[in-house]
Motif scaffolding. Structure first.
Motif, PDB file in Angstrom:
ATOM      1  N   PRO A   1       0.826  -1.213   0.000  1.00  0.00           N
ATOM      2  CA  PRO A   1       0.000   0.000   0.000  1.00  0.00           C
ATOM      3  C   PRO A   1       0.857   1.259   0.000  1.00  0.00           C
ATOM      4  O   PRO A   1       1.944   1.299   0.588  1.00  0.00           O
ATOM      5  N   ALA A   2       0.358   2.300  -0.669  1.00  0.00           N
ATOM      6  CA  ALA A   2       1.070   3.572  -0.710  1.00  0.00           C
ATOM      7  C   ALA A   2       0.988   4.253   0.651  1.00  0.00           C
ATOM      8  O   ALA A   2      -0.071   4.266   1.282  1.00  0.00           O
ATOM      9  N   PRO A   3       2.088   4.817   1.129  1.00  0.00           N
ATOM     10  CA  PRO A   3       2.047   5.523   2.419  1.00  0.00           C
ATOM     11  C   PRO A   3       1.057   6.695   2.416  1.00  0.00           C
ATOM     12  O   PRO A   3       0.453   7.008   3.441  1.00  0.00           O
ATOM     13  N   SER A   4       0.909   7.334   1.243  1.00  0.00           N
ATOM     14  CA  SER A   4      -0.025   8.456   1.094  1.00  0.00           C
ATOM     15  C   SER A   4      -0.928   8.151  -0.090  1.00  0.00           C
ATOM     16  O   SER A   4      -0.639   8.534  -1.229  1.00  0.00           O
ATOM     17  N   PRO A   5      -2.028   7.436   0.139  1.00  0.00           N
ATOM     18  CA  PRO A   5      -2.865   6.969  -0.969  1.00  0.00           C
ATOM     19  C   PRO A   5      -3.485   8.104  -1.780  1.00  0.00           C
ATOM     20  O   PRO A   5      -3.794   9.175  -1.258  1.00  0.00           O
ATOM     21  N   PHE A   6      -3.654   7.825  -3.067  1.00  0.00           N
ATOM     22  CA  PHE A   6      -4.239   8.789  -3.995  1.00  0.00           C
ATOM     23  C   PHE A   6      -5.749   8.848  -3.812  1.00  0.00           C
ATOM     24  O   PHE A   6      -6.394   7.841  -3.545  1.00  0.00           O
ATOM     25  N   SER A   7      -6.303  10.034  -3.977  1.00  0.00           N
ATOM     26  CA  SER A   7      -7.751  10.214  -3.876  1.00  0.00           C
ATOM     27  C   SER A   7      -8.215  11.149  -4.981  1.00  0.00           C
ATOM     28  O   SER A   7      -7.520  12.097  -5.344  1.00  0.00           O
ATOM     29  N   LYS A   8      -9.396  10.870  -5.504  1.00  0.00           N
ATOM     30  CA  LYS A   8     -10.005  11.719  -6.533  1.00  0.00           C
ATOM     31  C   LYS A   8     -11.438  12.009  -6.141  1.00  0.00           C
ATOM     32  O   LYS A   8     -12.211  11.094  -5.870  1.00  0.00           O
ATOM     33  N   LEU A   9     -11.770  13.279  -6.123  1.00  0.00           N
ATOM     34  CA  LEU A   9     -13.103  13.711  -5.708  1.00  0.00           C
ATOM     35  C   LEU A   9     -13.726  14.510  -6.837  1.00  0.00           C
ATOM     36  O   LEU A   9     -13.154  15.497  -7.295  1.00  0.00           O
ATOM     37  N   GLU A  10     -14.893  14.072  -7.298  1.00  0.00           N
ATOM     38  CA  GLU A  10     -15.617  14.777  -8.352  1.00  0.00           C
ATOM     39  C   GLU A  10     -16.900  15.346  -7.762  1.00  0.00           C
ATOM     40  O   GLU A  10     -17.664  14.614  -7.127  1.00  0.00           O
ATOM     41  N   GLN A  11     -17.130  16.628  -7.984  1.00  0.00           N
ATOM     42  CA  GLN A  11     -18.280  17.290  -7.371  1.00  0.00           C
ATOM     43  C   GLN A  11     -18.938  18.249  -8.359  1.00  0.00           C
ATOM     44  O   GLN A  11     -18.265  19.076  -8.980  1.00  0.00           O
ATOM     45  N   LYS A  12     -20.251  18.122  -8.501  1.00  0.00           N
ATOM     46  CA  LYS A  12     -21.012  19.090  -9.281  1.00  0.00           C
ATOM     47  C   LYS A  12     -21.431  20.207  -8.330  1.00  0.00           C
ATOM     48  O   LYS A  12     -22.095  19.967  -7.323  1.00  0.00           O
ATOM     49  N   VAL A  13     -21.026  21.436  -8.648  1.00  0.00           N
ATOM     50  CA  VAL A  13     -21.401  22.599  -7.849  1.00  0.00           C
ATOM     51  C   VAL A  13     -22.259  23.486  -8.737  1.00  0.00           C
ATOM     52  O   VAL A  13     -21.747  24.115  -9.671  1.00  0.00           O
ATOM     53  N   GLY A  14     -23.555  23.530  -8.471  1.00  0.00           N
ATOM     54  CA  GLY A  14     -24.454  24.217  -9.381  1.00  0.00           C
ATOM     55  C   GLY A  14     -24.445  23.515 -10.721  1.00  0.00           C
ATOM     56  O   GLY A  14     -24.855  22.354 -10.833  1.00  0.00           O
ATOM     57  N   LEU A  15     -23.920  24.174 -11.745  1.00  0.00           N
ATOM     58  CA  LEU A  15     -23.786  23.577 -13.073  1.00  0.00           C
ATOM     59  C   LEU A  15     -22.324  23.420 -13.470  1.00  0.00           C
ATOM     60  O   LEU A  15     -22.008  23.169 -14.629  1.00  0.00           O
ATOM     61  N   THR A  16     -21.433  23.559 -12.503  1.00  0.00           N
ATOM     62  CA  THR A  16     -19.987  23.498 -12.755  1.00  0.00           C
ATOM     63  C   THR A  16     -19.398  22.201 -12.224  1.00  0.00           C
ATOM     64  O   THR A  16     -19.690  21.794 -11.097  1.00  0.00           O
ATOM     65  N   ASP A  17     -18.572  21.553 -13.034  1.00  0.00           N
ATOM     66  CA  ASP A  17     -17.872  20.336 -12.609  1.00  0.00           C
ATOM     67  C   ASP A  17     -16.556  20.713 -11.942  1.00  0.00           C
ATOM     68  O   ASP A  17     -15.750  21.462 -12.514  1.00  0.00           O
ATOM     69  N   VAL A  18     -16.344  20.171 -10.749  1.00  0.00           N
ATOM     70  CA  VAL A  18     -15.098  20.414 -10.016  1.00  0.00           C
ATOM     71  C   VAL A  18     -14.461  19.059  -9.706  1.00  0.00           C
ATOM     72  O   VAL A  18     -15.128  18.167  -9.174  1.00  0.00           O
ATOM     73  N   VAL A  19     -13.196  18.903 -10.078  1.00  0.00           N
ATOM     74  CA  VAL A  19     -12.484  17.639  -9.843  1.00  0.00           C
ATOM     75  C   VAL A  19     -11.230  17.922  -9.026  1.00  0.00           C
ATOM     76  O   VAL A  19     -10.451  18.824  -9.364  1.00  0.00           O
TER      77      VAL A  19
END
Length: 283
Positions: free
Chosen positions: A24-42
């Motif tokens: 396992p990676a000591p600092s694991p990767f994370s990806k968060l996808e969020q729709k804010v209003g009509l804007t995509d934020v990754v």
């Protein structure tokens, strides 16, 4: 003999390739996808943990630029132009760097995102925006560095940075109103609109407080196209009437919405209509 040796070498090579050690990676990767209003934020970042270490002021020094995570750049992508803590930021992908301090953090949005942590040479011309935000102490210790999207609403959100006993919130605003109005105007100019088209447009105008007379015209049209069972449409219709000061009309429509919600067994709308009727008519 050479042929046998070659075959043995190939077999051993195959075994060695299949038997590569995975840990396992000591600092694991994370990806968060969020729709804010009509804007995509990754958001993409790696998450270090405390592991018994003191973080801010030690592992992460004060008054020095930090990669805001571990490994490669922490990156945030906005699909639209946004405003971050009052600073305009064009649509695109940015590395997120910070300069922590006990009371205030500086947050940098850096256009070069291909760095293994900090760039070898900091280039001020690549800083698209810099903002200052307060750092707040929290009672519970956060073991693993965490970034969240909090306080979500139609027009923005807060990017929260949490680690150890510190919380930093970076507010950003998205262009939902402009995009929604443009979409509504384009849609309403077309023929053969559905009840849902009229209702969606009316609901948005009501929620944002835009032109209640127009919202009333659209919601009346939506309800007239239904069969009398659309309690959710009549609920919004009653709220628009009330907003316009037509309490009598609001009460009449709320009663219809209540009856339709009761027939459908939707207790949420039953309660909302009863609460409104109590407010408007004391019923």
């Amino acid at each position: 003999m050479k042929k046998i040796s070659l075959l043995l070498f190939v077999a051993l090579l195959s075994i060695s390739l299949e038997a590569q050690v995975q840990t396992p990676a000591p600092s694991p990767f994370s990806k968060l996808e969020q729709k804010v209003g009509l804007t995509d934020v990754v958001l993409e970042y790696s998450r270090p943990s405390m592991r018994g270490r003191k973080v801010f002021g030690d592992l992460v020094p004060f008054d020095a630029i930090w990669r805001t995570g571990a490994n490669m750049n922490t990156k945030i992508t906005f699909s639209d132009d946004v405003v971050v803590e009052g600073k305009e930021l064009k649509a695109g992908t940015y590395a997120v760097y910070t300069k922590p301090n006990e009371a205030v953090w500086e947050v940098f949005f850096y256009t070069d995102t291909n760095n293994g942590g900090l760039p070898q040479e900091w280039d001020a011309s690549k800083v698209a925006a810099t903002v200052k935000v307060e750092a707040y102490p929290i009672s519970e210790s956060i073991e693993t560095f965490t970034i969240t999207f909090d306080d979500l609403h139609n027009n923005g959100a807060t990017m929260g940075l949490l680690w150890e006993k510190t919380y930093v919130g970076v507010k950003f605003v998205v262009p939902t109103v402009d995009k929604a109005i443009k979409s509504i105007q384009e849609t309403m100019s077309k023929p053969d609109l559905s009840a849902n088209d009229y209702f969606s447009a009316a609901s948005y105008y009501y929620s944002e407080g835009i032109n209640m007379e127009q919202a009333k015209e659209w919601v009346d049209k939506a309800v007239s196209m239904g069969n009398g069972t659309e309690f959710w449409m009549m609920r919004t219709q009653s709220l628009i009437y009330a907003k316009l000061g037509d309490k009598e009309g609001a009460i009449e429509v709320a009663k219809k919405s209540l009856a339709a919600a009761q027939a459908a067994g939707n207790q949420d709308y039953v309660k909302m209509n009863k609460d409104s009727l109590k407010e408007w008519a004391g019923l």
